[in-house]
Design an enzyme around this catalytic site. Sequence first.
Site, mmCIF file in Angstrom:
data_model
loop_
_atom_site.group_PDB
_atom_site.id
_atom_site.type_symbol
_atom_site.label_atom_id
_atom_site.label_comp_id
_atom_site.label_asym_id
_atom_site.label_seq_id
_atom_site.Cartn_x
_atom_site.Cartn_y
_atom_site.Cartn_z
ATOM 1 N N GLU A 135 -28.969 -62.705 6.301
ATOM 2 C CA GLU A 135 -27.827 -61.834 6.015
ATOM 3 C C GLU A 135 -26.900 -61.628 7.208
ATOM 4 O OE1 GLU A 135 -30.910 -59.362 4.274
ATOM 5 O OE2 GLU A 135 -29.385 -58.747 2.832
ATOM 6 N N ARG A 155 -28.667 -48.732 2.121
ATOM 7 C CA ARG A 155 -28.403 -49.565 3.298
ATOM 8 C C ARG A 155 -26.932 -49.442 3.726
ATOM 9 N NH1 ARG A 155 -30.320 -53.896 6.382
ATOM 10 N NH2 ARG A 155 -32.232 -54.236 5.184
#
Lengths: 289, 792
Positions: free
Chosen positions: B730, B329
């Site tokens: 997030e 990621r």
Amino acid sequence: MDVPIQQVIRPATIAEATALLATRPDARPIAGGTDLMVQLRDGRKHISCLVDLDGLGMAEIRRVDEGVEIGASTRMHSIAAASEIRSNFPALAAAAGTIGAWPIQCRATLGGNLVNASPAADTAPALLIAGAVLTAVSTAGTRPLPVAGFFVGPGRTVLMPGELLVSVFLPLAQVPPGCRLVERFVKAGPRREQVIAVVSLAGRAVVRADGTFEEVRLALGSVAPTPVRARRAEAALMGRRPNQETRRGAVQALQHDIAPIDDVRAPASYRRIAAAVLLDRFLLEAARV
Amino acid sequence: MLRRERAHVEEAPGRGPLGGHHERPDARAKVSGSTRYVADLALPGMLHAAVAVAPVASARVSGLDLASARAVDGVEAVLTAADIPGRNLVGVIFEDQPLLAREKVRMVGERLALVAARTPEAAWAAAHLVHADLEPLPAVHDPVQALEPDAPRVHDAGNLIRTFRVVRGDTARARASVVVEAEYRVGGQEHAYLEPQGCLAIPEGRQRITIVASCQCPFYVQHAVARVLGLPLAAVRVEQAPTGGGFGGKEDYPSEPAACAAVLAFATARPVRFVLPRELDMQVSSKRHAMVIRHRWGADRSGHLRFAEVETVLDAGAYIGISTVVAERANVSSIGPYHVPAVRVSTRVAYTNNLFGGAFRGFGTPQVTWAAEATMDRLARACSLDPLEFRRRNLLDDRRRRLCTGQSLRRPVLARECLERAVALAGWDEFHARPRRQEGPMREGMGIGLALYGCNLHHGGQHLDRSSAVVILQPDGSVVVRVGLTEMGQGNLAACQTIAAQALGVEPAHVQVWQPDTTTVGDSGPTVASRGAHASGMAILNAVDRLRKKLDPVAAELLECGERDVELAGGFARVRTDPDHRVPIARLAGEMASRRIEGISTGWYRSRKRRFDPVTGLGDPYEFYAVACHIARVVVDAELGLVRVTEVSAAHDVGKVIHRDVLEGQIQGGIVQGTGWGTSEELKLDRGRLCNPSFTDYIIPTAADVPSIRIAVVESEGPGGPFGAKGIGEPSLIPTAAAVRNAVVEALGLEIDRLPLTPPTIVEALGNRHPFAWVAEEERVRGRSEEVAAGR
């Protein structure tokens, strides 16, 4: 995890408490317990019996001749709130009001803060500039202990086994006519609240009408094995006006009063700089007020 | 302190609870203290677990002496690797991590032996008495050094675990007139959940076992326990206990304590509870990865980005865990929401003998975003543009939609919208128009951070991107919902309740969402990647669709209308074209029960298949994206180095609001946690040992440090999950620390490339610009001539 305590004794009088402490080497007094309980849990202290000081009437703040007497079991929040302390010893009131969070201030005691003898003890610099005298009692009698000589090293004091700290006497400041008094407690740390001081400073300045210092007392925490008076810096200021040159001289002298180390909270170099900043700010404020 | 733009929201009757403020279903029990966490659970005959761990980061185990531990009163079992009935393995993806060390210790806190005793005190006393003969081995504590050829090897195959890349265009041939280079050292972070790791293992003979665990993913725990016990998955039931915070720290890690408790429970045939003491939890559980990030970025004379080169090294610690997934990621998130014609990114994952790197809110993105936003400010200055204007020229939008990996974002692309909304909230123009206070040591600054977040799981984890739900209509019209995604404080129960209530047209209070249990729903993957509301919501909607196949015919009969005309809203089944013609859902449910019609249905969700080339890093790593912009305002004490974040203005592209309070709670929490990471939270290591494993010295923000928070919510009809919602867990954290860093840099007028921005870091960065720099200089000259004793 629980702490390995076998027994808690609640004496009714100071005499009973000192008698216990004299005969039981495994016993230790407890007041607020905010330091002691953590140390017990971590296994840093090995004690099996606690002597609870709460019932001994040692939590009073009293005006006495020429000063104020604070019982050793007085809670930080009482000290921070007491008008007697706020008006006469503002550095102590401020220090008591910055210890931990509110619940800690409701438990932690002045005596505990001193006996624990952390170099970072917030009330110690304030007591050092006040010239406080502590009273210790044991089965052998009573002895006065000036706070200036009380701390020996991290976690160590001049108290002898079986001796109990019962009160702290703070003499009122003598301010000559025409002079004004400036007293502050400040600390540097990594956030706004609930900070263990990386550097703390208590300052008391008696400023003459012409702006020169009649007297300056300075004490710092977390910059040496014990809370320390900054005598060299004080000497560099005596009789002078806090202009830039004087302030610089004091900051320079201060570096010889302190001996900070690198630890998990800050490097020594930062402590030196922060101590300089706190002193400089105190002097600037003393000049302004 | 928290300023809210609370609105008006008075829902029209029948519009449903979506986007509203109704009370969270778990709020009262949590606030009043009646929620029972693992440490509150006890069973007759229950034992307490403890673990003996290695005090050093690298050593050979030449012997274990268990005699004194076994002799402790109350101890029922002391076990080593030889006593594990199944496999001695807890790695989630790679088989590099044993439950109990056999030959080698690779990190401080490596498990050597397990203890079960009648009291926690006896268990820990015994654990401390386990004596291990450890022969020290060389260790490596810097991830960059770990990749050098002669570095001590943490595992035999070498320290380079994996390299991820994105190569798009030719950065070497990009024409840039302004090029900046920087190296960022970004520190890790401790999750600091209120409730430490813990679980309760309840064996039923040696046939099967129930685990009640504080965790984010009961299915991971199920797999881990089945493996160490040698049981089929069906014989391991994992029930998620109410969980007091996770933040990623309870994604993969809870498998380890659960495996320990399970092995002890099987060995003793007694229930075993294992709750980690805070200090050990902080030392051994996973952490946000520390990273070293090198940048070389270029722009042309007109202030347009031409290329970006990024080289990142992640410190994985001694075991991989899910570090490669984090790196995956981080890798594709390295250049933020900007249009860059040529990109070359490499992300290397290195073994060290440091703390165990793992999942943490943002999952690698906060670190690379911090670096990217720092470089954007650097480049802006190098181009003589202000940071706002430079971003305006380079942001992705509906015309330029190609992100780092070449994926074309689906419209609308709301980066510009988020930036402008945050700019307006923050009063950027007014702040920069007035002269700055320069008197005294206090310096003010304002900084921008933008983040592009790929919602849900990366292409590499697509196989896990599915979820399961069960909806049961009770005879009184109330509804039971079971999902496979967890509530850990973030508000998933409220989100699922809202989604089910909206879809069924009932009051939220009539919907009860229960904590996940592996025996009630299918494997739904982990509650991570801001996918909780998305994955569970989509499965709930599917289950409701299926339920209506049984419900609608009954409703149509009662309403005397066609099945297609039945609509559920406001607590009624009603005729779409004639809403006053209606029947209460409670009556409908009663009717179904009396006719013995099955009022239960399951739902399933899986994400769309995507194309992505892991070699070039090109393709569609994520299905859709959320953008966020934070603008931080700071006051820096330029002498003491203390940063005070006074205000954060946050604009978030959320798709659709499911529950307004939960959404705002997530944004506020993300900002506070991001502020802490950026300014005060520092993992201090000495040869792999955490020196500050307590809240005395690991400095998280207090209420007094929380900035004033302004929130702008940007809704759209673009891609998303249930009702168009995108994840918020997030994105709420990712841009904060970057914005704070840029504000501090503006305030002080100097670059700082290390996180966190603690007072000593700032004073060090000020160097000779500090008015008392000479003090430290004197100290250096004088050396250590004076007597210095130990600290506290």
